[in-house]
Design an enzyme around this catalytic site. Structure first.
Site, PDB file in Angstrom:
ATOM      1  N   PHE A  89       0.924  -1.177   0.111  1.00 33.47           N
ATOM      2  CA  PHE A  89      -0.039   0.128   0.011  1.00 33.47           C
ATOM      3  C   PHE A  89       0.905   1.318   0.146  1.00 33.47           C
ATOM      4  O   PHE A  89       0.591   2.272   0.859  1.00 33.47           O
ATOM      5  CB  PHE A  89      -0.904  -0.021   1.195  1.00 33.47           C
ATOM      6  CG  PHE A  89      -1.751  -1.083   1.194  1.00 33.47           C
ATOM      7  CD1 PHE A  89      -2.950  -1.026   0.530  1.00 33.47           C
ATOM      8  CD2 PHE A  89      -1.622  -2.211   1.923  1.00 33.47           C
ATOM      9  CE1 PHE A  89      -4.023  -2.011   0.515  1.00 33.47           C
ATOM     10  CE2 PHE A  89      -2.753  -3.326   2.183  1.00 33.47           C
ATOM     11  CZ  PHE A  89      -3.697  -3.210   1.187  1.00 33.47           C
ATOM     12  N   HIS A  90       1.800   1.234  -0.724  1.00 35.49           N
ATOM     13  CA  HIS A  90       2.838   2.326  -1.074  1.00 35.49           C
ATOM     14  C   HIS A  90       3.382   2.575  -2.482  1.00 35.49           C
ATOM     15  O   HIS A  90       3.352   1.729  -3.024  1.00 35.49           O
ATOM     16  CB  HIS A  90       3.725   2.642   0.119  1.00 35.49           C
ATOM     17  CG  HIS A  90       4.946   1.462   0.079  1.00 35.49           C
ATOM     18  ND1 HIS A  90       4.688   0.401   0.917  1.00 35.49           N
ATOM     19  CD2 HIS A  90       5.881   1.387  -0.921  1.00 35.49           C
ATOM     20  CE1 HIS A  90       5.760  -0.378   0.668  1.00 35.49           C
ATOM     21  NE2 HIS A  90       6.512   0.239  -0.237  1.00 35.49           N
ATOM     22  N   SER A  91       3.921   3.736  -2.577  1.00 32.01           N
ATOM     23  CA  SER A  91       4.764   3.711  -3.793  1.00 32.01           C
ATOM     24  C   SER A  91       6.100   4.374  -3.443  1.00 32.01           C
ATOM     25  O   SER A  91       6.127   5.045  -2.105  1.00 32.01           O
ATOM     26  CB  SER A  91       4.021   4.795  -4.752  1.00 32.01           C
ATOM     27  OG  SER A  91       5.000   5.260  -5.836  1.00 32.01           O
TER      28      SER A  91
END
Ligand code: TYD
Length: 145
Positions: free
Chosen positions: A50-52
């Site tokens: 759930f990230h970049s």
């Protein structure tokens, strides 16, 4: 594959002693590896990531079992099932990722191009979308492919 992702393939040496897969920084992995971590014993139904990252490049290798990776930009998305220690999913800058369905005692080995820095993370999807729209629309130097 969506932009800023691609599959990497590694040779495997199989002899009577077993199997061996060599992975070389700036060789069959297209960056300088500065950090390695692994994710394992992920419980059923767990989803993580759930990230970049703004700059980081990573190569994800499932060295045991299997795991699914959702990779996503504001414009396209893909699900890659990793279940072969001879291949890696390369993820470049500004791609949102989620890892799930770790099965058969899945172990995910991650090679990263930079040391750990929280500043490089975008963890809020709304903020990610805004930054990524600009990133992928402007033909950025860091956009590969
Ligand atoms: P996190 O990036 O949130 O894991 P995931 O995205 O796979 O869910 O990392 C979990 C914890 O581990 C967090 O407290 C930061 C820490 N961590 C490090 O200290 N060094 C690292 O290289 C990584 C990837 C995480």
């Amino acid at each position: 594959m969506i932009r800023n992702t691609k599959m990497l393939y590694f040779p495997m040496y199989n002899d009577k002693y077993g199997k061996l897969v060599p992975v070389e920084a700036n060789g069959n992995v297209p960056f300088d590896v500065k950090r390695v971590y692994y994710i394992y014993e992920v419980m059923d139904g767990m989803r993580r990531g759930f990230h970049s990252h703004r700059d980081l490049q990573q190569a994800l290798i499932c060295i045991h079992g299997s795991v699914k990776i959702l990779v996503k930009t504001p414009f396209e998305e893909d699900v890659v099932c990793l279940n072969n220690p001879q291949e890696a999913l390369w993820i470049g800058p500004m791609v949102w990722r989620e890892m799930y369905d770790f099965e058969n005692d899945g172990v995910l080995l991650v090679l990263a191009s930079e040391h750990y820095t929280e500043d490089d993370y975008i963890r809020d999807y709304q903020s990610y979308e805004q930054e990524a729209k600009v990133f992928f629309n402007v033909k950025e130097k860091r956009t590969y492919k």
